[in-house]
Design a protein around this motif. Structure first.
Motif, short mmCIF file in Angstrom:
data_model
loop_
_atom_site.label_atom_id
_atom_site.label_comp_id
_atom_site.label_asym_id
_atom_site.label_seq_id
_atom_site.Cartn_x
_atom_site.Cartn_y
_atom_site.Cartn_z
N THR A 14 46.97 43.22 43.37
CA THR A 14 46.09 42.55 42.42
C THR A 14 46.62 42.72 41.01
O THR A 14 46.92 43.84 40.58
CB THR A 14 44.66 43.13 42.49
OG1 THR A 14 44.16 42.94 43.81
CG2 THR A 14 43.75 42.42 41.49
N ARG B 253 45.79 42.95 37.42
CA ARG B 253 44.68 43.19 36.50
C ARG B 253 45.28 43.31 35.10
O ARG B 253 45.86 44.32 34.75
CB ARG B 253 43.93 44.47 36.89
CG ARG B 253 43.41 44.49 38.31
CD ARG B 253 42.52 45.71 38.55
NE ARG B 253 42.32 45.98 39.96
CZ ARG B 253 41.44 45.36 40.73
NH1 ARG B 253 40.66 44.43 40.20
NH2 ARG B 253 41.32 45.66 42.01
N ASP C 146 41.68 38.38 36.68
CA ASP C 146 42.40 39.05 37.76
C ASP C 146 42.75 38.02 38.83
O ASP C 146 42.02 37.05 39.06
CB ASP C 146 41.55 40.15 38.39
CG ASP C 146 41.27 41.29 37.43
OD1 ASP C 146 41.82 41.27 36.31
OD2 ASP C 146 40.50 42.19 37.79
#
Length: 333
Positions: A39, A41, A48
């Motif tokens: 992910t 971020r 995101d």
């Protein structure tokens, strides 16, 4: 200082979920761990989203090796068809493994960055040329999308947040000669923009079916001209460029603008076949099926192994629909 910087950036930019084995380690589940979903971020206002990291075949066995990196747009379309938003995926993993097995290309780490869904257009639209769009087109874009074009921020995240983490986490060759960017349609347009904005970071761009028209028809030629004016003013020298397009569907709108882009590159000193390639594929439409059929060409163009035993040439035909034609410079003559 480098270690401190990586730690600092990692605190701002967390790539979580699965973790790659440490540098120099091996993994008994090699095949299952070569594609890693993490992910992104960001420390900025970007939303995101997942990223897909695909490691080369020898990553876990050749622990003393470092690898070039290819940053790709529309990451959800690159591998698994169930993730693709426009139909079947590119099958990039299969194409890469085939070319690597033939020793046609250098093995490469691919970082596929998922697009932002409904904000894909403002994320991928080159931001600086928008300032030169006629006021009416700017207002139309503002009315159509929920946010203004923000591709400059998107590229800053890739360059200043994502890339340092990837270089710190994986065994990459971090230099400009080993870092590439690519995509199709609007993903091709932002890849062109990335190479112009960050020539000290990227060594080449793969731009398949580049969406020069901006609109989904031929109604905004002033916007297309503004993008090409930007390219004229900012084209960097000594880079590797790959462009192509088909002749059906949206791709039928691209020939005029691609010819102009090719002319800009030649005026800057590029010669077809030497750092610059532009191809037309008769009968190809605007979707992943066709991009899969010709994906081997830009990969060999960017990552070709000089010692390759079996380098595919430009007459390769995946099926009867795939007919790479001469480059656009010869087509014009």
């Amino acid at each position: 200082m480098r270690i401190s910087f990586i730690i600092f950036v990692s605190l701002l930019f967390l790539i979580s979920c699965q973790q790659a084995p440490p540098h120099g380690s091996s993994d008994s589940g090699e095949e299952s761990s070569r594609r890693i979903t993490d992910t992104l971020r960001s420390s900025s206002f970007l939303q995101d989203r997942p990223i897909e990291v695909f490691l080369p075949p020898s990553y876990y066995s050749a622990t003393d090796r470092q690898f070039p990196v290819l940053y790709m747009m529309d990451g959800q379309n690159l591998f698994a068809s169930e993730l693709a938003y426009g139909g079947p995926g590119w099958g990039l993993d299969d194409v890469l493994d085939s070319l690597s097995g033939e020793e046609s290309i250098r093995e490469v780490i691919v970082v596929g960055i998922h697009h932002a869904g409904q904000d894909r257009f403002p994320e991928y639209m080159p931001q600086k040329p928008v300032l030169a769009f006629p006021k009416g087109i700017q207002e139309a874009l503002g009315n159509r999308f929920s946010r203004s074009v923000y591709s400059d921020s998107f590229l800053r995240v890739i360059v200043h947040e994502l890339k340092p983490v990837i270089d710190g986490k994986y065994r990459t060759l971090p230099g400009v000669d080993h870092t590439f960017v690519g995509g199709s349609s609007m993903g091709g347009l932002i890849s062109m923009y990335a190479l112009c904005e960050y020539p000290e970071i990227f060594g080449g761009a793969m731009c398949l079916s580049t969406h020069w028209p901006v609109a989904l028809d031929a109604s905004t030629p002033e916007a297309s001209e503004a993008i090409l004016d930007y390219l004229t003013a900012h084209v960097p020298l000594g880079k590797r460029w790959y462009f192509d397009h088909g002749t059906k569907e949206l791709d039928a709108l691209y020939a005029t603008w691609q010819l102009k882009a090719d002319s800009i590159l030649r005026s800057a000193g590029y010669q077809s076949g030497e750092l610059f390639q532009s191809l037309v594929f008769d009968g190809h439409g605007h979707n992943e099926r066709f991009w899969n059929q010709r994906l081997h060409l830009p990969l060999v163009w960017m990552l070709g192994n000089e010692n390759a035993k079996n380098v595919p040439n430009n007459t390769f035909q995946a099926d009867s629909l795939t007919k790479p034609m001469p480059d656009t410079e010869r087509m014009r003559e």
